[in-house]
Structures are given as C-alpha cells and as structure tokens.
Design a protein around this motif. Structure first.
Motif, mmCIF file in Angstrom:
data_model
loop_
_atom_site.group_PDB
_atom_site.id
_atom_site.type_symbol
_atom_site.label_atom_id
_atom_site.label_comp_id
_atom_site.label_asym_id
_atom_site.label_seq_id
_atom_site.Cartn_x
_atom_site.Cartn_y
_atom_site.Cartn_z
ATOM 1 N N PRO A 1 0.792 -1.229 0.000
ATOM 2 C CA PRO A 1 0.000 0.000 0.000
ATOM 3 C C PRO A 1 0.826 1.283 0.000
ATOM 4 O O PRO A 1 0.317 2.341 -0.361
ATOM 5 N N ALA A 2 2.095 1.222 0.374
ATOM 6 C CA ALA A 2 2.912 2.435 0.428
ATOM 7 C C ALA A 2 3.584 2.750 -0.905
ATOM 8 O O ALA A 2 4.201 3.797 -1.051
ATOM 9 N N ARG A 3 3.479 1.856 -1.893
ATOM 10 C CA ARG A 3 4.189 2.059 -3.164
ATOM 11 C C ARG A 3 3.885 3.410 -3.835
ATOM 12 O O ARG A 3 4.824 4.086 -4.266
ATOM 13 N N PRO A 4 2.632 3.835 -3.950
ATOM 14 C CA PRO A 4 2.388 5.137 -4.594
ATOM 15 C C PRO A 4 3.058 6.297 -3.851
ATOM 16 O O PRO A 4 3.613 7.205 -4.476
ATOM 17 N N GLN A 5 3.034 6.250 -2.524
ATOM 18 C CA GLN A 5 3.683 7.296 -1.740
ATOM 19 C C GLN A 5 5.191 7.252 -1.933
ATOM 20 O O GLN A 5 5.835 8.296 -2.020
ATOM 21 N N TYR B 1 14.321 -1.823 2.214
ATOM 22 C CA TYR B 1 14.398 -2.733 1.065
ATOM 23 C C TYR B 1 13.270 -2.441 0.076
ATOM 24 O O TYR B 1 13.493 -2.405 -1.132
ATOM 25 N N LEU B 2 12.074 -2.220 0.571
ATOM 26 C CA LEU B 2 10.942 -1.920 -0.299
ATOM 27 C C LEU B 2 11.182 -0.628 -1.071
ATOM 28 O O LEU B 2 10.938 -0.559 -2.273
ATOM 29 N N VAL B 3 11.695 0.386 -0.393
ATOM 30 C CA VAL B 3 11.942 1.670 -1.050
ATOM 31 C C VAL B 3 12.995 1.506 -2.142
ATOM 32 O O VAL B 3 12.832 1.995 -3.269
ATOM 33 N N TYR B 4 14.079 0.784 -1.835
ATOM 34 C CA TYR B 4 15.118 0.562 -2.844
ATOM 35 C C TYR B 4 14.580 -0.252 -4.019
ATOM 36 O O TYR B 4 14.945 -0.028 -5.170
ATOM 37 N N ARG B 5 13.710 -1.175 -3.738
ATOM 38 C CA ARG B 5 13.125 -1.984 -4.799
ATOM 39 C C ARG B 5 12.251 -1.141 -5.732
ATOM 40 O O ARG B 5 12.318 -1.268 -6.947
ATOM 41 N N VAL B 6 11.452 -0.262 -5.147
ATOM 42 C CA VAL B 6 10.620 0.637 -5.955
ATOM 43 C C VAL B 6 11.520 1.564 -6.776
ATOM 44 O O VAL B 6 11.266 1.802 -7.959
ATOM 45 N N ARG B 7 12.587 2.056 -6.159
ATOM 46 C CA ARG B 7 13.522 2.933 -6.894
ATOM 47 C C ARG B 7 14.154 2.195 -8.072
ATOM 48 O O ARG B 7 14.251 2.736 -9.166
ATOM 49 N N ARG B 8 14.528 0.954 -7.842
ATOM 50 C CA ARG B 8 15.113 0.139 -8.918
ATOM 51 C C ARG B 8 14.104 -0.072 -10.042
ATOM 52 O O ARG B 8 14.443 -0.001 -11.218
ATOM 53 N N GLU B 9 12.843 -0.311 -9.693
ATOM 54 C CA GLU B 9 11.794 -0.481 -10.701
ATOM 55 C C GLU B 9 11.608 0.797 -11.507
ATOM 56 O O GLU B 9 11.433 0.762 -12.720
ATOM 57 N N LEU B 10 11.641 1.951 -10.831
ATOM 58 C CA LEU B 10 11.478 3.224 -11.541
ATOM 59 C C LEU B 10 12.648 3.504 -12.482
ATOM 60 O O LEU B 10 12.445 4.001 -13.593
ATOM 61 N N LYS B 11 13.855 3.159 -12.052
ATOM 62 C CA LYS B 11 15.023 3.362 -12.922
ATOM 63 C C LYS B 11 14.967 2.448 -14.141
ATOM 64 O O LYS B 11 15.399 2.819 -15.207
ATOM 65 N N GLY B 12 14.378 1.266 -13.972
ATOM 66 C CA GLY B 12 14.266 0.320 -15.081
ATOM 67 C C GLY B 12 13.260 0.757 -16.123
ATOM 68 O O GLY B 12 13.342 0.362 -17.288
ATOM 69 N N THR B 13 12.313 1.612 -15.741
ATOM 70 C CA THR B 13 11.279 2.029 -16.677
ATOM 71 C C THR B 13 11.642 3.315 -17.416
ATOM 72 O O THR B 13 10.952 3.707 -18.338
ATOM 73 N N THR B 14 12.729 3.983 -16.994
ATOM 74 C CA THR B 14 13.088 5.234 -17.660
ATOM 75 C C THR B 14 14.118 5.027 -18.720
ATOM 76 O O THR B 14 14.785 4.075 -18.837
#
Length: 116
Positions: free
Chosen positions: A76-80, A103-116
């Motif tokens: 649930p915190a992913r959008p934030q 770990y969750l925050v770094y994972r979301v950051r890694r996902e965002l970098k992969g999409t750009t």
C-alpha cells in the motif's frame, strides 16, 4: 492526560478483545510487547497494552511487515514511495517516514530506474 485504571484480562478474554489467537497473545507477552501478571488461576494481560499491541501489529502489517504472495495486491505504500522518490528524498528517510522497510523503497527505486 486522563489516566485510565488498569484492567487485567484472562488469556481468552484478551484474545477475543483484540481478535487474535491465545498463541499470539502469548507471543506478544514473550516478546515484551505487553505486561503479564501471574495469578493463582493463570495469567492476566493489561487491557490498554493489548489495544496498543494490536494497533502496532496492524501498522506493521500495513507497512513494515508486508510480504508479497500469490494474488496479494502491491504494497500500500508504493504510490507514496514513488511520489517521494520523484521529489528527491533519500530512500532511508522515506522508509522511516512511511514506517516501511528500506528494502521496499530501494526496490521501488530500482523499478522506476528500469522504466526510464
């Protein structure tokens, strides 16, 4: 602040109050999350501490202790997290602010970098 009188409950009463099993109540007591008073007829658990432990467990489940699984929705915190990363905040600060794992925050950051 108004101080409420202590009210001590049996194991079964405590479990019913917070909607958990007696085993969970015992594990909270063993972990030191709630006080236990031993009596001749068993153990007693303090009412207000049970409510606090229940609320803390809900918060951990909602943000900090969430584990993915088949058919489970995204954390649930992913959008934030995405919003705060876009604002340039540090991952460790985001994790602390949202009470979730770094770990969750770094994972979301890694996902965002992969999409750009």
């Amino acid at each position: 602040m108004l101080s409420l009188p202590e009210r001590w409950l049996t194991l079964d009463e405590a479990a019913r109050l917070v909607g958990r099993t007696p085993r969970t109540i015992n594990s909270w007591a063993a972990a030191g999350h709630i006080r236990v008073r031993r009596t001749g007829s068993g153990r007693r658990f303090e009412f207000n501490e049970l409510l606090d432990a229940r609320d803390a467990a809900r918060a951990r489940r909602e943000f900090g202790n969430w584990k993915p699984g088949p058919g489970r929705p995204p954390h649930p915190a992913r959008p934030q997290i995405r919003t705060l990363l876009a604002e340039g905040q540090k991952p460790v600060d985001i994790a602390q602010q949202l009470n979730c794992s770094a770990y969750l925050v770094y994972r979301v950051r890694r996902e965002l970098k992969g999409t750009t």
